[in-house]
Design an enzyme around this catalytic site. Structure first.
Site, PDB file in Angstrom:
ATOM      1  N   HIS A 103       2.549  37.991  74.685  1.00  0.00           N
ATOM      2  CA  HIS A 103       1.610  36.878  74.491  1.00  0.00           C
ATOM      3  C   HIS A 103       1.868  35.746  75.478  1.00  0.00           C
ATOM      4  O   HIS A 103       2.913  35.676  76.123  1.00  0.00           O
ATOM      5  CB  HIS A 103       1.708  36.344  73.056  1.00  0.00           C
ATOM      6  CG  HIS A 103       3.025  35.700  72.727  1.00  0.00           C
ATOM      7  ND1 HIS A 103       4.185  36.407  72.541  1.00  0.00           N
ATOM      8  CD2 HIS A 103       3.349  34.395  72.545  1.00  0.00           C
ATOM      9  CE1 HIS A 103       5.174  35.584  72.257  1.00  0.00           C
ATOM     10  NE2 HIS A 103       4.706  34.355  72.266  1.00  0.00           N
ATOM     11  N   ASP A 160       1.603  31.555  75.155  1.00  0.00           N
ATOM     12  CA  ASP A 160       1.578  30.634  74.019  1.00  0.00           C
ATOM     13  C   ASP A 160       0.246  29.883  73.897  1.00  0.00           C
ATOM     14  O   ASP A 160      -0.300  29.378  74.887  1.00  0.00           O
ATOM     15  CB  ASP A 160       2.733  29.622  74.143  1.00  0.00           C
ATOM     16  CG  ASP A 160       4.080  30.303  73.914  1.00  0.00           C
ATOM     17  OD1 ASP A 160       4.138  31.257  73.117  1.00  0.00           O
ATOM     18  OD2 ASP A 160       5.072  29.880  74.548  1.00  0.00           O
ATOM     19  N   HIS A 176       5.069  36.771  77.521  1.00  0.00           N
ATOM     20  CA  HIS A 176       6.471  37.017  77.161  1.00  0.00           C
ATOM     21  C   HIS A 176       6.549  37.768  75.838  1.00  0.00           C
ATOM     22  O   HIS A 176       5.574  37.829  75.076  1.00  0.00           O
ATOM     23  CB  HIS A 176       7.288  35.718  77.131  1.00  0.00           C
ATOM     24  CG  HIS A 176       6.801  34.699  76.145  1.00  0.00           C
ATOM     25  ND1 HIS A 176       5.690  33.916  76.371  1.00  0.00           N
ATOM     26  CD2 HIS A 176       7.269  34.323  74.931  1.00  0.00           C
ATOM     27  CE1 HIS A 176       5.500  33.112  75.348  1.00  0.00           C
ATOM     28  NE2 HIS A 176       6.437  33.348  74.443  1.00  0.00           N
ATOM     29  N   ARG A 185      12.375  24.969  70.657  1.00  0.00           N
ATOM     30  CA  ARG A 185      11.284  25.124  71.645  1.00  0.00           C
ATOM     31  C   ARG A 185      10.355  23.921  71.622  1.00  0.00           C
ATOM     32  O   ARG A 185       9.980  23.436  70.549  1.00  0.00           O
ATOM     33  CB  ARG A 185      10.461  26.382  71.343  1.00  0.00           C
ATOM     34  CG  ARG A 185       9.595  26.794  72.521  1.00  0.00           C
ATOM     35  CD  ARG A 185       8.690  27.961  72.201  1.00  0.00           C
ATOM     36  NE  ARG A 185       7.348  27.486  71.938  1.00  0.00           N
ATOM     37  CZ  ARG A 185       6.320  28.273  71.617  1.00  0.00           C
ATOM     38  NH1 ARG A 185       6.491  29.582  71.513  1.00  0.00           N
ATOM     39  NH2 ARG A 185       5.130  27.771  71.393  1.00  0.00           N
TER      40      ARG A 185
HETATM   41  C1  SIN Z   1       8.534  32.658  71.570  1.00  0.00           C
HETATM   42  O1  SIN Z   1       7.627  33.469  71.696  1.00  0.00           O
HETATM   43  O2  SIN Z   1       8.377  31.464  71.793  1.00  0.00           O
HETATM   44  C2  SIN Z   1       9.907  33.128  71.152  1.00  0.00           C
HETATM   45  C3  SIN Z   1      10.706  33.512  72.336  1.00  0.00           C
HETATM   46  C4  SIN Z   1      12.086  33.959  71.972  1.00  0.00           C
HETATM   47  O3  SIN Z   1      12.519  33.779  70.831  1.00  0.00           O
HETATM   48  O4  SIN Z   1      12.765  34.513  72.840  1.00  0.00           O
END
Ligand code: SIN
Length: 284
Positions: free
Chosen positions: A108, A110, A259, A275
């Site tokens: 995905h 974000d 990612h 995050r």
């Molecule tokens: C996310 O998609 O923000 C999570 C990424 C992660 O936990 O490595």
């Protein structure tokens, strides 16, 4: 300390060391780092960043305005006192989850379900398991470049529908997703190929968690093309796999990357991360 900036992968990834982004990083050094981010496929790996939440937020703001997370589906996981920080973790303390578990275990970009999708995300690895819990990044400009001219022309005229309703029964099925959440971000159409507003690179723009179909086609008609594109974008030559070290700060560019967080560390160790999400443009 001397600032060191090194490409570590042909498609995605630049490692930065010898700098503490929590202290007063001068604007010249920031500009070098920012340019390396754009030039290096959209992923910075900043090593050894001992950051307080305030420092994490302040550094994130240098990339742009932060997405205010209050009222969104990740609300239960916001760091108390810091509504800009969303916690991702497998830790549970006194029966209380310390962050969202198994977040992002699908390819995905974000916030692609929003009109103004995310520009950047900054993830700080405060506790990392001894092994496992890697994060994978797929370079969507390189994936686009590798397609035939005929396919590029075909895709250039297409748009995808990104609908968070799909996540309600998929990647967010263990979370509370209400009608209020869904009404705040109705299904939206974005180009399947977007132009990066800063580099000018053409990038495939997809998200397996929320893309339901190609506009003007049925889901069944769209599926073969979308399946081909997901398989194509995630070919090993376009993917960098990040093995976390404690105090890594990753900055990824959602405009040119997808990612995937690998959820393979149950019983291996604690993973606890903060995050922030930087607001972006409407994809064009
Ligand atoms: C996310 O998609 O923000 C999570 C990424 C992660 O936990 O490595």
């Amino acid at each position: 300390m001397t600032l060191s900036i090194q490409r570590i992968h042909p498609v995605v990834g630049t490692e930065v060391s010898g700098v503490s982004v929590g202290s007063n990083l001068d604007s010249g050094s920031f500009q070098q780092i920012y340019q390396a981010w754009l030039d290096g496929g959209g992923l910075l790996i900043l090593r050894d960043q001992e950051l307080s939440p305030e420092e994490h937020i302040a550094f994130s703001r240098r990339f742009g305005e932060l997405d205010p997370l209050e009222g969104q589906t990740v609300m239960p996981y916001l760091l108390p006192g810091y509504p800009e920080i969303y916690r991702v973790s497998n830790k549970v303390k006194d029966g209380v989850k310390q962050g969202r578990q198994r977040a992002g275990t699908y390819w995905h970009s974000d916030n692609s379900h929003k009109e103004y999708a995310a520009k950047a995300s900054l993830l700080h690895g405060i506790e990392v398991p001894p092994y496992g819990g890697d994060t994978l990044f797929a370079g969507m400009a390189a994936a686009y470049q590798a397609l035939s001219g005929t396919m590029q022309r075909l895709l250039g005229g297409l748009r995808c529908i990104h609908d968070f309703e799909k996540a309600k029964s998929g990647s967010f099925k263990n979370e509370t997703v209400t009608d209020r959440h869904l009404n705040a971000t109705p299904a939206i159409s974005h180009p399947l190929v977007r132009t990066h507003p800063e580099t000018g690179a053409k990038c495939l723009y997809l998200n397996a968690g929320v893309v339901t179909h190609i506009e003007g086609m049925t889901a069944e008609e769209s599926a073969p093309l979308l399946d081909f594109l997901y398989a194509h974008c995630t070919r090993p030559e376009f993917v960098y796999r990040h093995r976390w070290r404690r105090n890594d700060l990753l900055v990824w560019d959602n405009r040119c990357l997808m990612h995937y967080a690998v959820a393979d560390y149950d019983g291996v160790g604690d993973r606890y991360m903060h995050r922030t999400t930087v607001w972006g443009d409407r994809p064009v």
